[in-house]
Design an enzyme around this catalytic site. Structure first.
Site, PDB file in Angstrom:
ATOM      1  N   ASN A  32      12.673   1.267 -12.980  1.00 45.46           N
ATOM      2  CA  ASN A  32      13.727   1.735 -12.061  1.00 45.46           C
ATOM      3  C   ASN A  32      13.726   0.943 -10.752  1.00 45.46           C
ATOM      4  OD1 ASN A  32      11.493   2.702 -10.761  1.00 45.46           O
ATOM      5  ND2 ASN A  32      12.050   4.870 -10.869  1.00 45.46           N
ATOM      6  N   PHE A  80       3.251   1.260 -17.996  1.00 41.24           N
ATOM      7  CA  PHE A  80       2.751   0.969 -16.647  1.00 41.24           C
ATOM      8  C   PHE A  80       3.462   1.799 -15.581  1.00 41.24           C
ATOM      9  CE2 PHE A  80       2.153  -3.228 -18.743  1.00 41.24           C
ATOM     10  CZ  PHE A  80       0.820  -3.449 -18.450  1.00 41.24           C
ATOM     11  N   SER A 124      -7.111   4.327 -14.997  1.00 43.60           N
ATOM     12  CA  SER A 124      -7.808   3.711 -13.867  1.00 43.60           C
ATOM     13  C   SER A 124      -9.263   4.137 -13.866  1.00 43.60           C
ATOM     14  CB  SER A 124      -7.128   4.187 -12.578  1.00 43.60           C
ATOM     15  OG  SER A 124      -7.934   3.915 -11.466  1.00 43.60           O
ATOM     16  N   TYR A 148      -3.334  11.193  -7.209  1.00 37.35           N
ATOM     17  CA  TYR A 148      -3.092  10.017  -8.050  1.00 37.35           C
ATOM     18  C   TYR A 148      -4.100   9.975  -9.200  1.00 37.35           C
ATOM     19  CZ  TYR A 148      -3.506   5.220  -9.700  1.00 37.35           C
ATOM     20  OH  TYR A 148      -3.621   4.111 -10.511  1.00 37.35           O
ATOM     21  N   LYS A 152      -3.817  10.401 -13.587  1.00 39.21           N
ATOM     22  CA  LYS A 152      -4.347   9.504 -14.628  1.00 39.21           C
ATOM     23  C   LYS A 152      -5.198  10.308 -15.607  1.00 39.21           C
ATOM     24  CE  LYS A 152      -2.377   5.789 -13.281  1.00 39.21           C
ATOM     25  NZ  LYS A 152      -1.248   5.299 -14.079  1.00 39.21           N
ATOM     26  N   LEU A 199      -8.002  -4.401  -0.692  1.00 38.04           N
ATOM     27  CA  LEU A 199      -8.712  -5.484  -0.012  1.00 38.04           C
ATOM     28  C   LEU A 199      -8.055  -6.863  -0.163  1.00 38.04           C
ATOM     29  CD1 LEU A 199     -11.181  -6.369   1.611  1.00 38.04           C
ATOM     30  CD2 LEU A 199     -12.439  -6.579  -0.539  1.00 38.04           C
TER      31      LEU A 199
HETATM   32  P1  NAD Z   1       3.502  -1.562  -9.489  1.00 37.60           P
HETATM   33  O1  NAD Z   1       3.959  -0.550  -8.519  1.00 37.60           O
HETATM   34  O2  NAD Z   1       3.552  -2.995  -9.106  1.00 37.60           O
HETATM   35  O3  NAD Z   1       4.285  -1.383 -10.874  1.00 37.60           O
HETATM   36  C1  NAD Z   1       4.752  -0.154 -11.329  1.00 37.60           C
HETATM   37  C2  NAD Z   1       6.191  -0.343 -11.740  1.00 37.60           C
HETATM   38  O4  NAD Z   1       6.700   0.897 -12.257  1.00 37.60           O
HETATM   39  C3  NAD Z   1       7.107  -0.741 -10.589  1.00 37.60           C
HETATM   40  O5  NAD Z   1       7.865  -1.875 -10.987  1.00 37.60           O
HETATM   41  C4  NAD Z   1       8.015   0.474 -10.378  1.00 37.60           C
HETATM   42  O6  NAD Z   1       9.303   0.104  -9.954  1.00 37.60           O
HETATM   43  C5  NAD Z   1       8.005   1.113 -11.752  1.00 37.60           C
HETATM   44  N1  NAD Z   1       8.234   2.561 -11.812  1.00 37.60           N
HETATM   45  C6  NAD Z   1       7.588   3.544 -11.126  1.00 37.60           C
HETATM   46  N2  NAD Z   1       8.045   4.753 -11.519  1.00 37.60           N
HETATM   47  C7  NAD Z   1       8.992   4.530 -12.460  1.00 37.60           C
HETATM   48  C8  NAD Z   1       9.820   5.371 -13.248  1.00 37.60           C
HETATM   49  N3  NAD Z   1       9.792   6.702 -13.138  1.00 37.60           N
HETATM   50  N4  NAD Z   1      10.690   4.793 -14.120  1.00 37.60           N
HETATM   51  C9  NAD Z   1      10.752   3.452 -14.241  1.00 37.60           C
HETATM   52  N5  NAD Z   1       9.986   2.610 -13.535  1.00 37.60           N
HETATM   53  C10 NAD Z   1       9.117   3.142 -12.651  1.00 37.60           C
HETATM   54  O7  NAD Z   1       1.995  -1.157  -9.912  1.00 37.60           O
HETATM   55  P2  NAD Z   1       0.907  -1.962 -10.737  1.00 37.60           P
HETATM   56  O8  NAD Z   1      -0.183  -2.345  -9.811  1.00 37.60           O
HETATM   57  O9  NAD Z   1       1.561  -2.989 -11.569  1.00 37.60           O
HETATM   58  O10 NAD Z   1       0.333  -0.784 -11.645  1.00 37.60           O
HETATM   59  C11 NAD Z   1       0.827  -0.537 -12.939  1.00 37.60           C
HETATM   60  C12 NAD Z   1       0.137   0.694 -13.512  1.00 37.60           C
HETATM   61  O11 NAD Z   1      -1.278   0.474 -13.509  1.00 37.60           O
HETATM   62  C13 NAD Z   1       0.370   1.974 -12.712  1.00 37.60           C
HETATM   63  O12 NAD Z   1       0.492   3.044 -13.607  1.00 37.60           O
HETATM   64  C14 NAD Z   1      -0.896   2.109 -11.882  1.00 37.60           C
HETATM   65  O13 NAD Z   1      -1.171   3.442 -11.556  1.00 37.60           O
HETATM   66  C15 NAD Z   1      -1.932   1.555 -12.850  1.00 37.60           C
HETATM   67  N6  NAD Z   1      -3.117   1.048 -12.161  1.00 37.60           N
HETATM   68  C16 NAD Z   1      -2.980   0.117 -11.181  1.00 37.60           C
HETATM   69  C17 NAD Z   1      -4.102  -0.355 -10.505  1.00 37.60           C
HETATM   70  C18 NAD Z   1      -3.972  -1.353  -9.399  1.00 37.60           C
HETATM   71  O14 NAD Z   1      -4.925  -1.497  -8.612  1.00 37.60           O
HETATM   72  N7  NAD Z   1      -2.879  -2.099  -9.268  1.00 37.60           N
HETATM   73  C19 NAD Z   1      -5.372   0.124 -10.853  1.00 37.60           C
HETATM   74  C20 NAD Z   1      -5.482   1.065 -11.884  1.00 37.60           C
HETATM   75  C21 NAD Z   1      -4.342   1.512 -12.528  1.00 37.60           C
HETATM   76  C1  UD1 Z   2      -8.361   1.427  -4.916  1.00 34.48           C
HETATM   77  C2  UD1 Z   2      -7.761   2.781  -5.127  1.00 34.48           C
HETATM   78  C3  UD1 Z   2      -8.270   3.389  -6.416  1.00 34.48           C
HETATM   79  C4  UD1 Z   2      -8.002   2.454  -7.597  1.00 34.48           C
HETATM   80  C5  UD1 Z   2      -8.703   1.135  -7.282  1.00 34.48           C
HETATM   81  C6  UD1 Z   2      -8.486   0.122  -8.397  1.00 34.48           C
HETATM   82  C7  UD1 Z   2      -7.413   3.499  -2.821  1.00 34.48           C
HETATM   83  C8  UD1 Z   2      -7.862   4.416  -1.725  1.00 34.48           C
HETATM   84  N1  UD1 Z   2      -8.089   3.591  -3.982  1.00 34.48           N
HETATM   85  O1  UD1 Z   2      -9.686   1.660  -4.531  1.00 34.48           O
HETATM   86  O2  UD1 Z   2      -7.656   4.613  -6.694  1.00 34.48           O
HETATM   87  O3  UD1 Z   2      -8.525   3.000  -8.782  1.00 34.48           O
HETATM   88  O4  UD1 Z   2      -8.182   0.609  -6.053  1.00 34.48           O
HETATM   89  O5  UD1 Z   2      -7.313  -0.555  -8.237  1.00 34.48           O
HETATM   90  O6  UD1 Z   2      -6.447   2.760  -2.676  1.00 34.48           O
HETATM   91  N2  UD1 Z   2     -11.768  -2.462   2.005  1.00 34.48           N
HETATM   92  C9  UD1 Z   2     -11.999  -2.890   3.299  1.00 34.48           C
HETATM   93  N3  UD1 Z   2     -10.936  -3.174   4.102  1.00 34.48           N
HETATM   94  C10 UD1 Z   2      -9.642  -3.058   3.683  1.00 34.48           C
HETATM   95  C11 UD1 Z   2      -9.404  -2.611   2.336  1.00 34.48           C
HETATM   96  C12 UD1 Z   2     -10.498  -2.323   1.542  1.00 34.48           C
HETATM   97  O7  UD1 Z   2     -13.155  -3.012   3.715  1.00 34.48           O
HETATM   98  O8  UD1 Z   2      -8.718  -3.306   4.456  1.00 34.48           O
HETATM   99  C13 UD1 Z   2     -12.925  -2.182   1.126  1.00 34.48           C
HETATM  100  C14 UD1 Z   2     -12.983  -0.762   0.586  1.00 34.48           C
HETATM  101  O9  UD1 Z   2     -13.695   0.083   1.459  1.00 34.48           O
HETATM  102  C15 UD1 Z   2     -13.677  -0.984  -0.764  1.00 34.48           C
HETATM  103  C16 UD1 Z   2     -13.218  -2.377  -1.198  1.00 34.48           C
HETATM  104  O10 UD1 Z   2     -12.787  -3.023   0.007  1.00 34.48           O
HETATM  105  O11 UD1 Z   2     -15.080  -0.992  -0.594  1.00 34.48           O
HETATM  106  C17 UD1 Z   2     -12.079  -2.357  -2.187  1.00 34.48           C
HETATM  107  O12 UD1 Z   2     -11.047  -1.544  -1.677  1.00 34.48           O
HETATM  108  P1  UD1 Z   2      -9.621  -1.396  -2.429  1.00 34.48           P
HETATM  109  O13 UD1 Z   2      -9.085  -2.737  -2.724  1.00 34.48           O
HETATM  110  O14 UD1 Z   2      -8.790  -0.465  -1.632  1.00 34.48           O
HETATM  111  O15 UD1 Z   2     -10.008  -0.749  -3.848  1.00 34.48           O
HETATM  112  P2  UD1 Z   2     -10.754   0.629  -4.175  1.00 34.48           P
HETATM  113  O16 UD1 Z   2     -11.472   1.175  -3.020  1.00 34.48           O
HETATM  114  O17 UD1 Z   2     -11.593   0.356  -5.356  1.00 34.48           O
END
Ligand code: NAD
Ligand code: UD1
Length: 329
Positions: A32, A80, A124, A148, A152, A199
């Protein structure tokens, strides 16, 4: 196979579209565009020289999915689509529960209705809560600290129950560790709206001069240098993990960690970034971030054993590719 990729224009989804197309699958994206731009799919087409079919639909909308499923003979779904900002999920829980749970339910229903037998879900590492490291798939899940994470864990349970009740329906629950980096073309990558929470995007924005300095959240954790330890995984490796999961999926529910199995501290990542790109990253140490845990990384052996998949790219590639994208973005 014809694969429906929900959230396919997002960060991980777009990289996975490339891996799927390169592996010979056909890709239909449903997004979307709530957190991505349509232009990303043009980049996917440019990189692969292959077509991607796109539907701008909300996957919580059963009628819109009906239209899509009746037009295409879908063999598998990778889900996703969802919201992912942890902090926002605390201040707007119903928005998160609605989008992340209803999308999973509606999509799983559509799969039953149209006889789709393969379902891959973006979970996640957050579902492990405060378990001891390394996180292993057999661990009991502990409560997460935010809505969040709950969405999951709940989606995992919902899909597990649906697979139990429907023999022939196969589900892969993929627990991602910390995805970073970008496609090596520099054309697609992670572009968070507003101030980055995570980060790597924060570091790349400091490198670019958009932000003054990195704030390191705490240096008094029981880790190698006191800063938080995470398992960073290159997004292209992660994308390939989805193709491996899809190709090897069989009846029932199967859980896989997608990580490298290696922990890296905040300061180790900063130093690797500086070395890989020859740019200094100014930083200051501030208080711990609320809800953070000291250290987590994957036991990544199950995916290697059962999917013949293993993360290949090192921290230097992650830092170099993340910076290449940020520079040109
Ligand atoms: P992202 O936000 O870049 O991608 C998600 C996409 O889903 C976006 O393009 C958004 O427009 C779309 N979207 C959201 N709700 C929707 C809906 N109801 N209908 C249609 N489209 C919709 O995020 P990402 O980093 O690519 O993450 C993808 C998936 O992986 C997510 O479910 C996220 O929770 C999971 N995940 C991400 C991370 C991370 O650190 N990036 C870590 C663990 C899990
Ligand atoms: C994030 C998500 C978590 C998800 C995970 C994997 C949050 C609060 N949590 O956590 O739900 O499962 O990513 O994608 O967003 N850090 C700094 N300075 C910054 C940013 C981060 O020191 O500006 C540190 C954090 O304290 C941590 C590490 O960097 O120790 C990684 O942080 P981040 O990238 O946010 O990932 P997660 O903490 O693992």
């Amino acid at each position: 196979m014809n694969i429906l990729v929900t959230g396919g224009s997002g960060y991980i989804g777009s990289h996975t579209c490339i891996s799927l197309l390169e592996a010979g699958h056909s890709v239909i994206v449903a997004d979307n565009l709530s957190n991505s731009k349509i232009g990303v799919l043009d980049e996917v087409r440019n990189i692969t020289n292959k077509e991607v079919v796109f539907y701008k639909i909300d996957v919580t909308n059963a009628e819109a999915l009906d239209t899509l499923f009746s037009k295409h003979d879908i063999d598998g779904v990778i889900h996703f689509a969802g919201f992912k900002a942890v902090g926002e999920s605390v201040s707007a829980p119903s928005k998160y529960y609605f989008n992340n749970i209803v999308s999973t339910l509606v999509l799983a229903e559509a799969c039953q209705k149209y006889g789709v037998r393969k379902f891959v879900f973006s979970s996640s590492a957050t579902v492990y809560g405060d378990n001891a490291v390394p996180f292993v798939e057999t661990m009991n899940l502990l409560p997460t600290t935010n809505p969040y994470g709950e969405t999951k864990a709940m989606s995992e349970r919902i899909l597990t129950d649906i697979a139990k009740a429907n023999p022939g329906f196969s589900v892969a629950l993929l627990r991602y560790f910390n995805p970073v980096g970008a496609h090596e073309s520099g054309m697609i990558g992670e572009a968070p709206n507003g101030l980055p929470n995570n980060l790597m995007p924060y570091v790349t924005q400091v490198a670019k001069g958009k932000l003054n300095k990195l704030r390191v959240f705490g240096n008094d954790y029981p880790t190698v240098d006191g800063t938080g330890v995470r398992d960073y995984i290159h997004v292209v490796d992660l994308a390939e993990g989805h193709v491996a999961a899809l190709d090897n999926l069989h009846e029932g529910t199967h859980v896989f960690n997608l990580g490298t199995g290696r922990g890296t501290s905040v300061l180790e990542l900063v130093r690797a970034f500086e070395k890989a790109n020859n740019i200094e990253i100014p930083y200051e140490v501030v208080d711990r971030r609320l809800g953070d845990i000291a250290s987590f990384y994957a036991d990544a052996s199950k995916a290697e054993r059962e999917l013949a998949w293993k993360a290949k790219k090192d921290l230097v590639s992650m830092c170099r590719d993340a910076w290449r994208f940020e520079k040109h973005h």
